[in-house]
Design an enzyme around this catalytic site. Structure first.
Site, PDB file in Angstrom:
ATOM      1  N   THR A  27      -0.841   1.755   9.089  1.00 36.08           N
ATOM      2  CA  THR A  27      -0.865   2.383  10.355  1.00 36.08           C
ATOM      3  C   THR A  27      -1.901   3.578   9.941  1.00 36.08           C
ATOM      4  O   THR A  27      -2.642   4.275  10.873  1.00 36.08           O
ATOM      5  CB  THR A  27       0.275   3.110  10.843  1.00 36.08           C
ATOM      6  OG1 THR A  27       1.063   3.666   9.620  1.00 36.08           O
ATOM      7  CG2 THR A  27       1.308   1.962  11.408  1.00 36.08           C
ATOM      8  N   ASP A 161      -1.335   7.381   0.684  1.00 34.99           N
ATOM      9  CA  ASP A 161      -0.829   7.587  -0.798  1.00 34.99           C
ATOM     10  C   ASP A 161      -1.325   8.723  -1.319  1.00 34.99           C
ATOM     11  O   ASP A 161      -0.172   9.374  -2.275  1.00 34.99           O
ATOM     12  CB  ASP A 161      -1.534   6.614  -1.661  1.00 34.99           C
ATOM     13  CG  ASP A 161      -0.924   5.068  -0.995  1.00 34.99           C
ATOM     14  OD1 ASP A 161      -0.284   4.803  -0.175  1.00 34.99           O
ATOM     15  OD2 ASP A 161      -1.671   3.749  -1.511  1.00 34.99           O
TER      16      ASP A 161
HETATM   17  C1  GAF Z   1      -2.326   0.887   0.575  1.00 34.68           C
HETATM   18  C2  GAF Z   1      -3.224   2.153   1.043  1.00 34.68           C
HETATM   19  F1  GAF Z   1      -3.674   2.682  -0.061  1.00 34.68           F
HETATM   20  C3  GAF Z   1      -2.701   2.791   2.263  1.00 34.68           C
HETATM   21  O1  GAF Z   1      -3.630   3.798   2.522  1.00 34.68           O
HETATM   22  C4  GAF Z   1      -1.896   2.041   3.234  1.00 34.68           C
HETATM   23  O2  GAF Z   1      -3.041   1.522   4.023  1.00 34.68           O
HETATM   24  C5  GAF Z   1      -1.077   1.172   2.858  1.00 34.68           C
HETATM   25  O3  GAF Z   1      -1.899   0.219   1.754  1.00 34.68           O
HETATM   26  C6  GAF Z   1      -0.744   0.206   3.916  1.00 34.68           C
HETATM   27  O4  GAF Z   1       0.159   0.742   4.545  1.00 34.68           O
HETATM   28  O5  GAF Z   1      -1.358   1.440   0.006  1.00 34.68           O
END
Ligand code: GAF
Length: 353
Positions: A27, A161
């Site tokens: 998302t 993250d």
């Molecule tokens: C990875 C990405 F780094 C995050 O930004 C996110 O999109 C996730 O996948 C999926 O929710 O961890």
């Protein structure tokens, strides 16, 4: 062989945790909501400033020493790209650095969907902030970390993250609106504990599948004439489902997942753990069926966890195509449930079957 100039007491020490996402998957790059929690495992950096422009890096995990000169960062150097990306992005954003020696050690397992790369970026940015007195708040620091991945490493990730590694803790989930960057800590109920099980199948976001999902979302948003999929609601789904396969299903995942994050925040606040469990299970179904980011090994772990009597719900966590699962269990039962799932899984000759 550790870098010789780093002696105990002389280095600036900085740490940052990995994260596990409770719910709200894929998302973030659609402008939506996420709900990550920091994990106990951290990355630690020990930084010693130098008088010249040289950067010497020792990775304890790779047992390898590499070096380069500030201003001469060059892509394609494997794990060193995370360090080079940090120094290049800082310079591009007007932050003045000198050279430094750094020792990096991490407890966050690589490729497990628990944000080892964000933990590295955030811990290094914290160490350099302290070493060189950089004016960098925690949100700006997270945004720079994300740019390291998108602009230097070549992984088109969202902001979840780095925000989690920079701002989350273990006692609360970080409820983040990735469009406005507004965030709030939602305490985890005392009656619950979280289990994370690594499938052992490593994933890679710079590789194809994550990029494909992101491109599919952008294409769907443009065909539906919205800026980002965040702008759609469940009322838009009939229109979305008329798009060519698989775009409708991708949209359905994002729209329903955003709604599930909001419902999960309510469930956490009400300490309604059975409801939270249903939302986690529904999220997994949607990731597996509509978003197609799960794999048989992960589906099996999720199913086994969901069958445990003290588990409220379980799902794939992180970017997918490997990585880990998260489950919410009754407090005091997590370790037993996790051991049970691992034992049953290990007994299966074909874990997908
Ligand atoms: C990875 C990405 F780094 C995050 O930004 C996110 O999109 C996730 O996948 C999926 O929710 O961890």
């Amino acid at each position: 062989m550790p870098i010789p100039t780093i002696r105990p007491g002389t280095a600036i020490l900085a740490r940052a945790p990995g994260r596990v996402n409770l719910i709200g998957e894929h998302t973030d790059y659609n402008g939506g909501f996420v709900l990550p929690v920091a994990i106990p495992q951290q990355t630690t950096v020990e930084v010693v400033p130098r008088e010249d422009l040289r950067v010497r890096v020792f990775s304890a995990d790779m047992n390898e020493e590499r070096e380069y000169v500030l201003g001469q960062e060059k892509e394609g150097q494997g794990w060193l790209d995370y360090v080079q990306g940090v120094t290049l992005l800082l310079a591009k954003n007007g932050y003045l650095l000198r050279g430094f020696d750094v020792r990096i050690g991490s407890e966050v397992p690589l490729g497990s969907g628990l944000s080892s790369s964000a933990a590295l970026e955030v811990s290094l940015l914290r160490g350099l902030r302290q070493a060189f007195g950089l004016q960098l708040d925690d949100v700006k620091l997270a945004l720079l970390g994300q740019k390291v991945e998108t602009d230097f490493v070549g992984a088109p990730v969202g902001i979840m993250d780095q925000m989690a590694s920079s701002l989350a803790d273990q006692k609360a989930a970080l409820f983040l609106d990735t469009r406005t960057m507004q965030h709030e800590r939602v305490p985890l109920p005392e009656g619950m504990e979280l289990i994370v099980i690594d499938s052992g199948v490593a994933h890679q976001h710079a590789a194809g599948d994550y990029k494909v999902r992101r491109a599919e979302c952008e294409r769907a948003a443009s065909m539906l004439k919205v800026n980002q999929l965040r702008d759609l609601t469940e009322a838009d789904l009939p229109k979305a489902m008329a798009l060519p396969e698989p775009l409708g299903r991708r949209v359905r995942h994002v729209v329903t997942e955003n709604a599930r994050v909001l419902a999960s925040v309510d469930a956490l606040r009400a300490e309604d753990l059975p409801r939270l469990g249903q939302l986690l299970n529904a999220s997994h179904e949607s990731q597996s069926r509509d978003y197609e980011v799960s794999i048989p090994e992960i589906d099996l772990l999720v199913k086994l966890a969901q069958q445990e009597p003290d588990v409220y719900g379980a799902r794939l966590t992180g970017g997918g195509f490997g990585g880990s699962i998260i489950a919410a269990a009754k407090a005091g039962s997590g370790a037993k449930a996790a051991a049970q799932v691992s034992t049953i899984q290990a007994r299966r000759p074909n874990c997908g079957g």
